[in-house]
Structures are given as C-alpha cells and as structure tokens.
Design an enzyme around this catalytic site. Structure first.
Site, PDB file in Angstrom:
ATOM      1  N   ASN A   9      45.028  -4.880  88.605  1.00 16.49           N
ATOM      2  CA  ASN A   9      44.552  -6.072  89.298  1.00 16.49           C
ATOM      3  C   ASN A   9      43.041  -5.928  89.448  1.00 16.49           C
ATOM      4  OD1 ASN A   9      43.928  -8.143  91.023  1.00 16.49           O
ATOM      5  ND2 ASN A   9      45.098  -7.364  92.772  1.00 16.49           N
ATOM      6  N   TRP A  10      42.319  -6.696  88.637  1.00 14.93           N
ATOM      7  CA  TRP A  10      40.851  -6.578  88.659  1.00 14.93           C
ATOM      8  C   TRP A  10      40.226  -7.304  89.844  1.00 14.93           C
ATOM      9  CZ3 TRP A  10      37.968  -6.643  83.281  1.00 14.93           C
ATOM     10  CH2 TRP A  10      38.368  -5.514  82.548  1.00 14.93           C
ATOM     11  N   LYS A  11      41.026  -8.078  90.581  1.00 16.45           N
ATOM     12  CA  LYS A  11      40.508  -8.829  91.734  1.00 16.45           C
ATOM     13  C   LYS A  11      39.251  -9.621  91.310  1.00 16.45           C
ATOM     14  CE  LYS A  11      42.662  -5.414  94.654  1.00 16.45           C
ATOM     15  NZ  LYS A  11      42.736  -4.694  95.914  1.00 16.45           N
ATOM     16  N   HIS A  93      49.580 -11.546  96.858  1.00 15.55           N
ATOM     17  CA  HIS A  93      48.807 -10.346  97.184  1.00 15.55           C
ATOM     18  C   HIS A  93      48.318 -10.441  98.629  1.00 15.55           C
ATOM     19  CE1 HIS A  93      45.685  -7.310  97.194  1.00 15.55           C
ATOM     20  NE2 HIS A  93      46.270  -6.794  96.122  1.00 15.55           N
ATOM     21  N   GLU A  95      45.598  -9.856  99.877  1.00 15.65           N
ATOM     22  CA  GLU A  95      44.278 -10.495 100.006  1.00 15.65           C
ATOM     23  C   GLU A  95      44.403 -12.014  99.933  1.00 15.65           C
ATOM     24  OE1 GLU A  95      42.429  -8.100  96.965  1.00 15.65           O
ATOM     25  OE2 GLU A  95      42.645  -6.358  98.286  1.00 15.65           O
ATOM     26  N   GLU A 163      52.765  -2.884  98.421  1.00 18.29           N
ATOM     27  CA  GLU A 163      51.378  -2.488  98.648  1.00 18.29           C
ATOM     28  C   GLU A 163      51.098  -2.463 100.149  1.00 18.29           C
ATOM     29  OE1 GLU A 163      48.852  -3.415  94.873  1.00 18.29           O
ATOM     30  OE2 GLU A 163      48.739  -5.098  96.238  1.00 18.29           O
ATOM     31  N   GLY A 169      42.477   0.032  98.668  1.00 17.33           N
ATOM     32  CA  GLY A 169      41.033   0.246  98.614  1.00 17.33           C
ATOM     33  C   GLY A 169      40.502   1.222  99.645  1.00 17.33           C
ATOM     34  N   SER A 208      45.532   2.454  96.382  1.00 16.05           N
ATOM     35  CA  SER A 208      44.799   3.702  96.138  1.00 16.05           C
ATOM     36  C   SER A 208      45.482   4.617  95.127  1.00 16.05           C
ATOM     37  CB  SER A 208      44.543   4.440  97.461  1.00 16.05           C
ATOM     38  OG  SER A 208      43.708   3.656  98.302  1.00 16.05           O
ATOM     39  N   GLY A 229      44.340  -1.359  91.641  1.00 15.09           N
ATOM     40  CA  GLY A 229      43.120  -2.131  91.825  1.00 15.09           C
ATOM     41  C   GLY A 229      41.931  -1.409  91.209  1.00 15.09           C
TER      42      GLY A 229
HETATM   43  P1  13P Z   1      43.379  -0.284  95.029  1.00 18.20           P
HETATM   44  O1  13P Z   1      44.110   0.396  93.889  1.00 18.20           O
HETATM   45  O2  13P Z   1      41.944  -0.512  94.772  1.00 18.20           O
HETATM   46  O3  13P Z   1      43.687   0.382  96.333  1.00 18.20           O
HETATM   47  O4  13P Z   1      44.016  -1.776  95.137  1.00 18.20           O
HETATM   48  C1  13P Z   1      45.388  -1.925  95.158  1.00 18.20           C
HETATM   49  C2  13P Z   1      45.705  -3.353  95.012  1.00 18.20           C
HETATM   50  O5  13P Z   1      45.476  -4.153  95.904  1.00 18.20           O
HETATM   51  C3  13P Z   1      46.271  -3.807  93.731  1.00 18.20           C
HETATM   52  O6  13P Z   1      46.760  -5.094  93.810  1.00 18.20           O
END
Ligand code: 13P
Length: 248
Positions: A9-11, A93, A95, A163, A169, A208, A229
C-alpha cells in the site's frame, strides 16, 4: 489453503520516478510463487499497470466509490479502477476510516461495487490503541468484519487485512500471540459466516511489517501474507518481505 499474498500500500507516496522500484521488483521476481499486488496512488495506477503488463505482479487501488458514476468530485468508481488496469482494491483502511469518516456500512457498499466490477477486495480492520487497552480488540474487529464484508460473498477475491491502528507506521508490532489470537478469531468468523469460502479467504497482517520481522509474522497460524506500507515503497525492502512469504 488460502492464497499467500504480499500487498503493498503506497498510500500518498510515489510519482513517475518511483516506477523504477516496480521495475526492480519485477526483475527480482519475474515469477513470484505468491501473489504480489501493489496499490499506488490513483495517479499512478495506469502507468504502473502498463509497466507490469503481462507480469505476475498485480496493481490495485486504495479505495473506490460505491456508485458507478455521477456527481462525486474527487472520487473514483470501481469500474474506473478496472479501466486503468487495476485488479484489486484496498477498502476500509484505517486512514480512510479516520481521515474520511468511512463507516463499515460505506465500506460494505464499496465492496459490493468493487466485486460487481470484478475487482478483488482487501478489506482492512483493526483496533486503535485505546480499544486494545480497553480489551475490546476482538469485538471491534469482528464488528468491522460483520459490517464491512457483504453477505453471500464467495471465492478467493475477498481478502481481509488485520491492521492494528497503533502498529501502522510506528515500528511497533503486536506479539505473535496477539496476532495469532486475532487471526484465529477472524478465521473462525469467516468460516462461520461463509463456510468453505471463508476457510479460503486470505487473512493478511499489516502494521510495521519489515524484511527483518516478516518471517516471524508469516510463521503465525492463519497469517496468509502481509499488507505493507512503508516497506513496500523500496524494491529492496519489499523483496525481503516477498522472499520471506515465499519460503514461509
Ligand atoms: P506500515 O507498513 O507503514 O506500518 O503501514 C501499514 C499499512 O497501513 C498498510 O496498509
């Protein structure tokens, strides 16, 4: 056995130059033995899909609107994602739930639209730190699954990603016991609700995941892969995670 999936997930990261990372990944894994999906920002989906055309690496969106079209400024329909070359979409997600107030009911409507367009869905669930501290993790996750996944879904196109919000993150990862407890509960819920199809739905862990902890996480029962992420942005990091999943 559920399929194994390494999803990135590149966000809100990545531009045309970042496609070099995808090329590097493809060079390392011309024939991955697990499913690999990268979900870039919408602006990159079509270009990334062209880079990966004919390869085993798939491209996904990060959300979609439940409607097929209309006056929804800034939104993208499931059919538009397909048109751009996506085969998957991440939905719900944390977010999106936090930044855009998306409810499980809305995520369910998105899921119905995505499945109707032929997209595979990766439905995200997970508790906040306050919810874990209050010992309501399993209730929260089960409520999100109940609300977000439409009734009657079948087939391998439905993926759940657990998640924990506090692990995203932050570099903080639940213990393997904590991951095992939630994944077992999710599996039981999917089987109870969807029968044999529920036994085959991949359950990913996200939060993470790094090359250094991936093998330990993938050894946990009912962990069928990862939604990654930050560590999916660089081919060198994501490669380590894909390798760990291939040998898990
Ligand atoms: P990180 O791997 O950066 O913690 O993010 C996880 C995430 O939200 C994937 O959708």
């Amino acid at each position: 056995m559920p399929r194994k999936i390494a999803a990135g997930n590149w966000k809100m990261h990545g531009d045309a130059a970042a496609l070099a990372e995808v090329d590097a990944l493809l060079a390392t894994f011309p024939n991955p033995t697990v499913d690999v999906v990268i979900c870039p920002p919408a602006t990159l989906i079509e270009r990334m899909a062209r880079h990966l055309d004919g390869s085993a690496i798939a491209v996904g969106g990060q959300t979609c609107h439940p409607a097929t079209g209309g006056a929804h400024t800034g939104d993208i329909s499931a059919a538009m994602l397909v048109d751009a070359g996506a085969t998957h979409v991440i939905l719900g997600h944390s977010e999106r739930r936090a930044d855009h107030g998306e409810s499980s009911e809305q995520v369910r409507a998105q899921a119905q639209a995505a499945l109707a367009s032929g997209l595979g869905i990766i439905v995200c669930v997970g508790e906040t730190e306050a919810e874990r501290d209050a010992d309501v993790t399993l209730e929260v996750v089960s409520g999100q699954i109940d609300g977000s996944i439409p009734d009657g879904v079948t087939g391998p196109g439905v993926v759940v990603a657990y998640e924990p919000v506090w692990a995203i993150g932050t570099g903080r990862v639940p213990t393997t016991e904590q991951i095992a407890e939630v994944h077992a509960a999710i599996r039981a819920q999917l089987v109870e609700r969807f029968g044999e199809a529920g036994a085959k739905m991949p359950i990913l862990y996200g939060g993470s995941v790094k090359p250094g902890n991936a093998a330990e996480i993938f050894a946990v029962a009912n962990v069928d892969g990862a939604l990654v992420g930050g560590a999916s942005l660089k081919a060198a990091d994501f490669s380590g995670i894909i390798s760990a999943l291939q040998t898990a």
